[in-house]
Write an enzyme that holds these catalytic residues in place. Structure first.
Site, short mmCIF file in Angstrom:
data_model
loop_
_atom_site.label_atom_id
_atom_site.label_comp_id
_atom_site.label_asym_id
_atom_site.label_seq_id
_atom_site.Cartn_x
_atom_site.Cartn_y
_atom_site.Cartn_z
N ASP A 80 -12.26 6.51 4.11
CA ASP A 80 -11.13 6.54 4.69
C ASP A 80 -10.79 4.91 4.78
O ASP A 80 -9.46 4.53 5.02
CB ASP A 80 -11.08 6.65 6.07
CG ASP A 80 -9.66 7.18 6.94
OD1 ASP A 80 -8.80 7.09 6.16
OD2 ASP A 80 -9.83 7.06 8.01
N LYS A 122 0.83 -1.42 -0.02
CA LYS A 122 0.00 0.29 -0.07
C LYS A 122 0.94 1.04 0.06
O LYS A 122 1.89 1.57 1.15
CB LYS A 122 -0.89 -0.10 1.20
CG LYS A 122 -1.68 1.18 1.39
CD LYS A 122 -2.54 1.20 2.56
CE LYS A 122 -3.33 2.24 3.00
NZ LYS A 122 -4.33 2.55 4.22
N ASP A 160 1.37 6.27 5.68
CA ASP A 160 0.35 5.28 5.14
C ASP A 160 1.08 4.52 3.70
O ASP A 160 0.25 4.17 3.17
CB ASP A 160 -0.90 6.08 4.88
CG ASP A 160 -2.03 4.99 5.11
OD1 ASP A 160 -1.83 3.94 5.48
OD2 ASP A 160 -3.12 5.39 4.43
N GLU A 220 -9.52 3.27 2.17
CA GLU A 220 -9.10 3.63 0.85
C GLU A 220 -7.93 2.69 0.55
O GLU A 220 -7.69 2.27 -0.80
CB GLU A 220 -8.59 5.05 0.71
CG GLU A 220 -6.97 5.13 1.06
CD GLU A 220 -6.79 5.13 2.66
OE1 GLU A 220 -7.78 5.12 3.30
OE2 GLU A 220 -5.59 4.82 3.03
N ARG A 226 -7.72 -0.77 0.93
CA ARG A 226 -8.41 -1.77 0.21
C ARG A 226 -8.64 -1.68 -1.12
O ARG A 226 -8.46 -2.66 -2.08
CB ARG A 226 -9.18 -2.43 1.05
CG ARG A 226 -10.44 -1.84 1.30
CD ARG A 226 -11.25 -2.04 2.51
NE ARG A 226 -10.91 -1.64 3.94
CZ ARG A 226 -11.07 -1.65 4.91
NH1 ARG A 226 -12.32 -2.60 5.17
NH2 ARG A 226 -10.73 -1.28 6.07
N ASP A 241 -2.78 10.15 3.82
CA ASP A 241 -4.21 9.67 3.86
C ASP A 241 -5.01 10.56 4.74
O ASP A 241 -4.66 10.28 5.99
CB ASP A 241 -4.18 8.06 4.49
CG ASP A 241 -5.56 7.78 4.62
OD1 ASP A 241 -6.76 8.33 4.52
OD2 ASP A 241 -5.77 6.58 5.39
N LYS A 291 -10.24 12.45 8.65
CA LYS A 291 -9.69 12.02 10.12
C LYS A 291 -9.87 13.28 10.78
O LYS A 291 -9.63 14.30 10.44
CB LYS A 291 -8.27 11.59 9.76
CG LYS A 291 -8.27 10.39 8.95
CD LYS A 291 -6.84 9.91 9.14
CE LYS A 291 -6.43 8.66 8.33
NZ LYS A 291 -6.97 7.33 9.03
N1 BES Z 1 -4.21 4.04 7.03
C1 BES Z 1 -5.54 4.01 7.73
C2 BES Z 1 -5.30 2.81 8.88
C3 BES Z 1 -4.12 3.26 9.89
C4 BES Z 1 -4.78 3.52 11.32
C5 BES Z 1 -2.93 3.28 9.75
C6 BES Z 1 -3.80 3.86 12.31
C7 BES Z 1 -2.02 3.58 10.93
C8 BES Z 1 -2.43 3.78 11.84
C9 BES Z 1 -6.59 3.21 6.95
O1 BES Z 1 -6.67 3.91 5.61
C10 BES Z 1 -7.96 3.73 7.63
O2 BES Z 1 -8.16 4.67 7.86
N2 BES Z 1 -8.58 2.53 8.02
C11 BES Z 1 -9.96 3.02 8.73
C12 BES Z 1 -10.84 1.84 8.02
C13 BES Z 1 -12.22 1.92 8.71
C14 BES Z 1 -12.74 3.39 8.01
C15 BES Z 1 -13.02 0.90 8.18
C16 BES Z 1 -9.68 2.45 10.12
O3 BES Z 1 -8.76 1.65 10.27
O4 BES Z 1 -10.24 3.32 10.82
ZN ZN Z 2 -4.90 4.60 4.70
ZN ZN Z 3 -7.83 5.69 5.51
#
Ligand code: BES
Ligand code: ZN
Ligand code: ZN
Length: 475
Positions: free
Chosen positions: A324, A242, A265, A326, A328, A247, A254
């Site tokens: 968020d 990834k 990210d 994104e 996947r 992000d 966020k």
């Molecule tokens: N890049 C983030 C995940 C992340 C969180 C990485 C904390 C490093 C530290 C990812 O893109 C994300 O925001 N995932 C969301 C998914 C949810 C909206 C289903 C998450 O984990 O909150």
């Molecule tokens: Zn992310």
């Molecule tokens: Zn994200």
């Protein structure tokens, strides 16, 4: 720099000693009285002959192991750094005796990673230059020791490369800049790099990737890295990382206090590049293709919004519930690309994918999923040799049900439960039957407070050594 040199005189010498063993003859009695030689303890001493020695405890021999070498070596150098000492002799005979030549790699990683710091952009910062002389090996093994040092330096540099990429701010590492720097790296390390722009991405119907990528004025890039050091007929393994260089969350923005890590990210992409760099430099016999969908996730007129239904390279339709989630989306098209265009027979994807994995496992263990036990057991050997920690999550049909959509083939999140599993299962839909391992390094790729001595605040380079040793151990 690290050298093998039994005779070099230095400002300081480091000696490693187990607790409760009989190597007392090397240690002055006055020191023995106050130094119990516990794991990660030390005491400096000026001997009668004027030699300056740092005694470093290893603890009981029975609870020591190969990966502790890296930790204790980094620890000891950090101790000496306090005194601003630059020339150090390190007696590694204790390690060689117990763990043989394999211990050299751990010593070298401990040195290079323990002394790592991100260069940064300050105008006044001066370079630290350390010279470490490894000593205490049999003279007739000098060639082997030198060989092991140079192999291990290449592995350490892979980790450092990954750390540097992740520590670099988003404005200094857009998808285009990342692609350019990987191109240059390929020339240096001997791997092939191909870069596809947004025209290729749209022409090849990578809509899931492009939907995220078009949210920013900095356009996406698909970065392909090929290293074919194995036999022609050997299977190609794809490492899919990834590469979200920034992000923000997109329209599902966020909160401000969660934005500290947004530049990090692309820890998965960085790990892929670091691992392939080390594999290529060391000419490991493996056929590997690195696939990095690189893009930003931002708010703009072009951004996607929750509720959108999008297509993908595989033809499967996706209902977006959260912008968020994104990672996947871009990984879905990247694994399809791996199968369709690169003929990958095995896939590892690695990503800072979910906050849920941090809740579940914290900052020292990454979460995994797999559809293939045999492939996973090879990976287990790799990460055990590397000294990293992973924990496998289960997969059940109940979990698969959680990402079923009423209006598309799949949706990009479930409810607020088992978020690491549902994120992985989203990607599983696109790998179908290809043997696959999913690595969620959201917790391990970055540390605000270092957990190990060979870490510093910021990027850790998580995943690099495990992927490297997966192929190396297979040789
Ligand atoms: N890049 C983030 C995940 C992340 C969180 C990485 C904390 C490093 C530290 C990812 O893109 C994300 O925001 N995932 C969301 C998914 C949810 C909206 C289903 C998450 O984990 O909150
Ligand atoms: Zn992310
Ligand atoms: Zn994200």
């Amino acid at each position: 720099m690290i050298y093998a040199d039994n005779n070099q005189n230095c400002d300081f010498k480091i000696l490693y000693v187990y607790a409760g063993t009989k190597d007392e003859e090397n240690i002055p009695r006055s020191i023995l009285e106050i130094f119990n030689r516990g794991y990660k303890t030390c005491i400096p001493c000026i001997k009668e002959n004027g030699e300056a020695v740092l005694y470093v405890g290893l603890g009981e021999i029975s609870s020591f192991n190969l990966t502790r070498i890296k930790e204790v070596v980094a620890y000891s150098l950090k101790q000496l750094r306090k005194y601003n000492i630059k020339n150090v002799a390190m007696d590694i005979s204790t390690f060689l005796k117990e763990y043989g030549i394999e211990s050299i790699s751990e010593v070298v990683l401990g040195i290079r990673l323990g002394l790592y710091s991100f260069k940064g952009y300050g105008t006044l910062k001066k370079e630290e230059n350390h010279h470490i002389f490894l000593q205490g090996y049999p003279k007739e093994q000098e060639d082997i020791v030198n060989k092991e040092i140079s192999l291990a330096v290449n592995v350490a540099e892979g980790v450092i490369l990954a750390r540097d990429l992740v520590n670099t701010p988003a404005n200094k590492l857009t998808p285009i800049i990342m692609a350019d720097s990987i191109r240059k790296l390929g020339e240096k390390a001997g791997f092939e790099v191909e870069i596809f722009d947004e025209n290729y991405i749209t022409e090849n119907k990578m809509e899931a990737f492009y939907t995220v990528g078009k949210s920013s004025g900095n356009p996406p890039r698909l970065i392909i890295v090929r290293y074919f050091g194995g036999h022609k007929e050997d299977d190609i393994t794809a490492l899919v990382g990834k590469g979200v260089t920034c992000d923000t969350g997109g329209y599902c923005l966020k909160p401000a206090n969660s934005m500290a890590g947004i530049k990090g990210d692309m820890g998965g992409a960085a790990a892929v590049i670091g691992a392939i760099y080390s594999l290529a430099k060391n000419k490991i016999k493996a056929n590997v293709v690195g696939i990095i969908p690189a893009c930003e996730n931002r708010i703009s007129r072009e951004s996607f919004i929750p509720g959108d239904v999008i297509n993908s390279m595989s033809g499967k339709t996706i209902e977006v519930l959260n912008t968020d989630a994104e990672g996947r989306l871009i990984l879905a098209d990247a694994v399809t690309y791996a199968i369709q265009k690169e003929r990958a027979k095995k896939i590892i994807d690695i990503a800072t994918l979910t906050g849920a994995v941090v809740n579940a496992l914290g900052f020292s263990i990454a979460g995994t999923l797999t559809n293939n036990r045999e492939f996973y057991s090879e990976f287990t050997k790799g990460y055990e040799r590397a000294g990293e920690q992973y924990w496998q999550f289960p997969i059940c049909d109940e979990h698969r049900d959680m990402i079923k959509s009423d209006i598309a083939d799949v949706k990009n999140m479930g409810k607020n439960y088992c978020g690491t599993i549902t994120a992985g299962l989203f990607i599983e839909k696109f790998v179908e039957d290809t043997p696959w391992i999913h690595l969620d390094i959201a917790g391990t790729a970055w540390v605000d407070t270092p957990i190990y001595e060979y870490q510093t605040t910021g990027a850790t380079g998580a995943g690099v050594t495990s992927m490297y040793y997966l192929f190396k151990e297979r040789e």
